[in-house]
Design an enzyme around this catalytic site. Sequence first.
Site, short mmCIF file in Angstrom:
data_model
loop_
_atom_site.label_atom_id
_atom_site.label_comp_id
_atom_site.label_asym_id
_atom_site.label_seq_id
_atom_site.Cartn_x
_atom_site.Cartn_y
_atom_site.Cartn_z
N CYS A 1 18.01 -38.02 20.48
CA CYS A 1 16.73 -37.34 19.52
C CYS A 1 16.07 -36.92 18.40
O CYS A 1 16.61 -36.49 16.97
CB CYS A 1 17.51 -35.82 20.10
N ASP B 1 0.48 3.90 -2.89
CA ASP B 1 0.15 5.51 -2.42
C ASP B 1 1.63 6.62 -2.79
O ASP B 1 0.75 8.04 -3.18
CB ASP B 1 -0.29 5.92 -0.94
N CYS C 1 20.69 -28.98 21.92
CA CYS C 1 20.36 -30.54 22.87
C CYS C 1 21.62 -31.44 22.29
O CYS C 1 22.33 -31.21 21.44
CB CYS C 1 19.64 -31.42 21.72
N TYR D 1 -20.65 1.65 7.36
CA TYR D 1 -20.13 2.52 7.65
C TYR D 1 -20.90 3.84 6.50
O TYR D 1 -20.44 5.13 7.16
CB TYR D 1 -18.61 3.12 7.47
N LYS E 1 -10.13 1.35 9.81
CA LYS E 1 -10.89 1.82 7.83
C LYS E 1 -10.39 -0.58 7.94
O LYS E 1 -9.37 -1.02 7.87
CB LYS E 1 -9.97 1.86 7.42
N ASP F 1 -10.02 -3.89 6.54
CA ASP F 1 -8.84 -3.74 5.11
C ASP F 1 -9.70 -5.58 4.39
O ASP F 1 -10.28 -6.37 4.42
CB ASP F 1 -7.68 -4.72 5.43
N ASP G 1 0.70 -1.15 -0.29
CA ASP G 1 0.29 0.34 -0.09
C ASP G 1 1.06 0.99 0.18
O ASP G 1 0.94 1.82 -0.55
CB ASP G 1 -0.96 -0.60 0.81
N ALA G 2 1.69 0.87 0.62
CA ALA G 2 2.57 2.50 0.42
C ALA G 2 3.68 2.52 0.09
O ALA G 2 3.55 3.89 -1.05
CB ALA G 2 4.24 2.40 1.91
N CYS H 1 16.36 -30.99 26.60
CA CYS H 1 16.09 -31.19 25.09
C CYS H 1 13.98 -31.11 25.49
O CYS H 1 14.08 -32.01 26.04
CB CYS H 1 16.29 -31.48 23.94
N CYS I 1 14.14 -34.88 23.15
CA CYS I 1 14.81 -36.37 23.84
C CYS I 1 14.75 -36.00 25.15
O CYS I 1 15.22 -37.47 26.14
CB CYS I 1 15.35 -36.44 22.57
N GLU J 1 -18.43 -2.45 4.33
CA GLU J 1 -17.26 -3.57 3.60
C GLU J 1 -18.01 -5.08 4.03
O GLU J 1 -17.99 -5.17 5.59
CB GLU J 1 -15.40 -3.02 4.87
N LYS K 1 -3.11 5.81 7.73
CA LYS K 1 -3.02 5.00 7.53
C LYS K 1 -2.16 4.78 8.39
O LYS K 1 -1.16 5.15 8.70
CB LYS K 1 -2.58 4.41 5.61
N GLU L 1 -12.71 6.44 13.10
CA GLU L 1 -13.92 4.81 13.02
C GLU L 1 -12.75 3.61 12.31
O GLU L 1 -11.78 4.29 11.60
CB GLU L 1 -14.53 4.12 11.87
N ARG M 1 -17.61 -2.52 -5.24
CA ARG M 1 -17.77 -0.94 -5.95
C ARG M 1 -17.08 -1.16 -7.70
O ARG M 1 -17.44 -0.41 -8.27
CB ARG M 1 -16.01 -0.25 -4.75
#
Length: 738
Positions: free
Chosen positions: A464, A48, A458, A239, A129, A131, A44-45, A434, A437, A187, A327, A127, A150
């Site tokens: 083991c 954006d 161990c 919402y 957001k 996802d 997302d970063a 361990c 064992c 959503e 965000k 509120e 949408r």
Amino acid sequence: MSGDEREIESFSEREARAEIDRLHGLLSAADRAYFEQDAPDITDAEYDAMKRRYQAFEIAFPALKRDDSLSDKVAGAPVEGFNKVRHAVPMLSLAKAYSDEDVADFIERGRRFFERDKDLKLAFTAEPKIDGLSASLRYENGVFVQGATRGDGTVGEDITANLRTISDIPHKLWGSGWPASIEIRGEVYMTMAEFEALKARSAAVGGQEYVNPRNTAAGSLRQKDPSVTASRNLKFFAYAWGATTADPAPTQYEAVQKFGEWGFAISPLMVRASSADELIAQYKKIEELRSSLGYDIDGVVYKLDNLELQRRWGFSSGEPRWAVAHKFPAEQAFTTVRAIDIQVGRTGTLAPVARLAPVGVGGVVVENVTLHNEDYIAGIDSNGLPIRGDEPIDVRIGDTVVIQRAGDVIPQIVRVVLEKRPADAVPYQFPHVCPVCGSPATREINEKTGKEDSRRRCTGELICAAQAVEQLKHFVSRGAMDIEGLGQENIELLFNSGLVKTAADIFTLRDRRTEVQAAFAARREEQSRQREAASGKTRKATRSVEERSFEGLDKLFAAIDARREPELDRFIFALGIRHIGETTGAVLAKTFSSMAALRERGLEAAAAGGELHEVFPSVNGLGDTVWEALRDFFENERNVAVLDSLLEQVKPKDYVVTVSATSEVAGKTVVFTGSLEKLTRGEAKAMAERLGAKVAGSVSKNTDILVAGPGAGSKLKDAQALGILVVDEDQWLEMAAK
């Protein structure tokens, strides 16, 4: 993002047009991946950042704004296969805020816009957001008649039948007071618990892998068969609203509360505030609660509360001026430590793993994070210095922690939120035995530094079970013996069935075909039962379970037989001796030439027990750590017995050095980079060394040849800058053959 990163003011009009077109293409491709294929390929970063630069170019060069500008529409297009629905009121995206200063700017813009209203006091809502996947539900006289995605904001897909399967969506509105016609928007999402349950059901039947709840919810909502959607137990938060014959209420907050009265699920974390400080406080509260919500969120949405003022403030570039999405940092999230488990590796290392409350980070659900070793848990590094904060801060069960994905890949704990630490949380006591064992687990002393090793191991070695099965997985792995068909699951099956306890047992499986068949048949029968339990239906098989379980056994046995004469360096690496990796295995193979010679020298060192250099030769690149590891291996009688049993089944090829004065690569320094397609990296290195070349790990002025496969990166650039000879894999093989 790549491309031209100069300041926008320095662009000519021609350059700006090219950059706008480039960003338009990248953003459009990202939109298709996210909205239409439910498979985002950038964070997302990153998206954006590109979108902000794209819009900045449009502002700086308004004459270059495209007719199909992405600033004027919501990303994504309706997917083919569903009837189209045109939204009477567009479903728009929101402007983004990334810092407290951005939120303060948003509030200040509102106050400036309404500054003539001297006595006006602005209120805002905050509120979570969610996802998930946005949906619009049209109600006529209180009855749900149509639902749509949408899409591109103007046209979506008709998914009415699938939306009817969601229990949070009432078929008829409750109570009274709703408008004659209204589109309720919200959503659709999947809870973490449902996502994990779906993954488990799918894994049990060998089905598809699911990446994260958001993509899974979107895919579930677009199923052709509504019964599939119903089985996914999706949820819905209301919402907002679209076209309506009357406002639900005078304010945003009151309207959403009305939705709750009408039968919808609404966020309990929605609040009303009057200042940036109050909004940011709610943001921080929601961020801390993020891991405990049970569903994924990626920020907090702020909206001007008064609906009449919303209409007055209006829209800009396809986004409402009166709303903004604050965000969360893309790479970090809050979660809690539910448990700390200990895993035992093939060399006996006790590796602690924190089990977390599932949380989405960068588009991936994170549930586990390594805690490395007991010093790391205690909050100190190998020198005893704090690694989290100014003072050592330990990690405890019950702690709230901030995690991030290092390099957007590996999750790690960034800090412990001490103010959230439960009163009954106690320091974690790292086990000294361990957990598999019961053998003592010790920290060795480094003879050079006199310090304890940071890892506890161990001492049970071959008794083991954890070490034994991990050792077997390593033995058959691609870089080692590379036995096709013996992946991790099959090794575990054969080990747990008692058919393979040591590597030698692998090469006698053909002689025990009946038992192997029975083990595979039992697993298939159990998988069939799990499929039936997951689907609730009894499947009618066209072939017997026994017939299906026998498939591929001959191919497996043939793959095992094909590895009875392995290259010596592969075989040494496959033994899994501590501190001996692929490169060291190749050096040992070159040094001793045969397994018999290496075995003889190892037993001699074990018997002498004194100065290692009286037994082992002085070899460039091999130090005391390697020689001690070899001595320790051969001092253990069980290791020698296992090796001897294995050598009865396997005959490693002697290492033959074929240095030729006429070889093009003799005496050269060679670096390999990228993906090799005809050789493994280990085979390529061994070939170079057999021809008298020196293999290096990095490019320098001393490098003579760079062998670059697909995906070559910085090493290729460095070699080109230094004028070093660069060849592909085929050219390398031609040089090696001369």
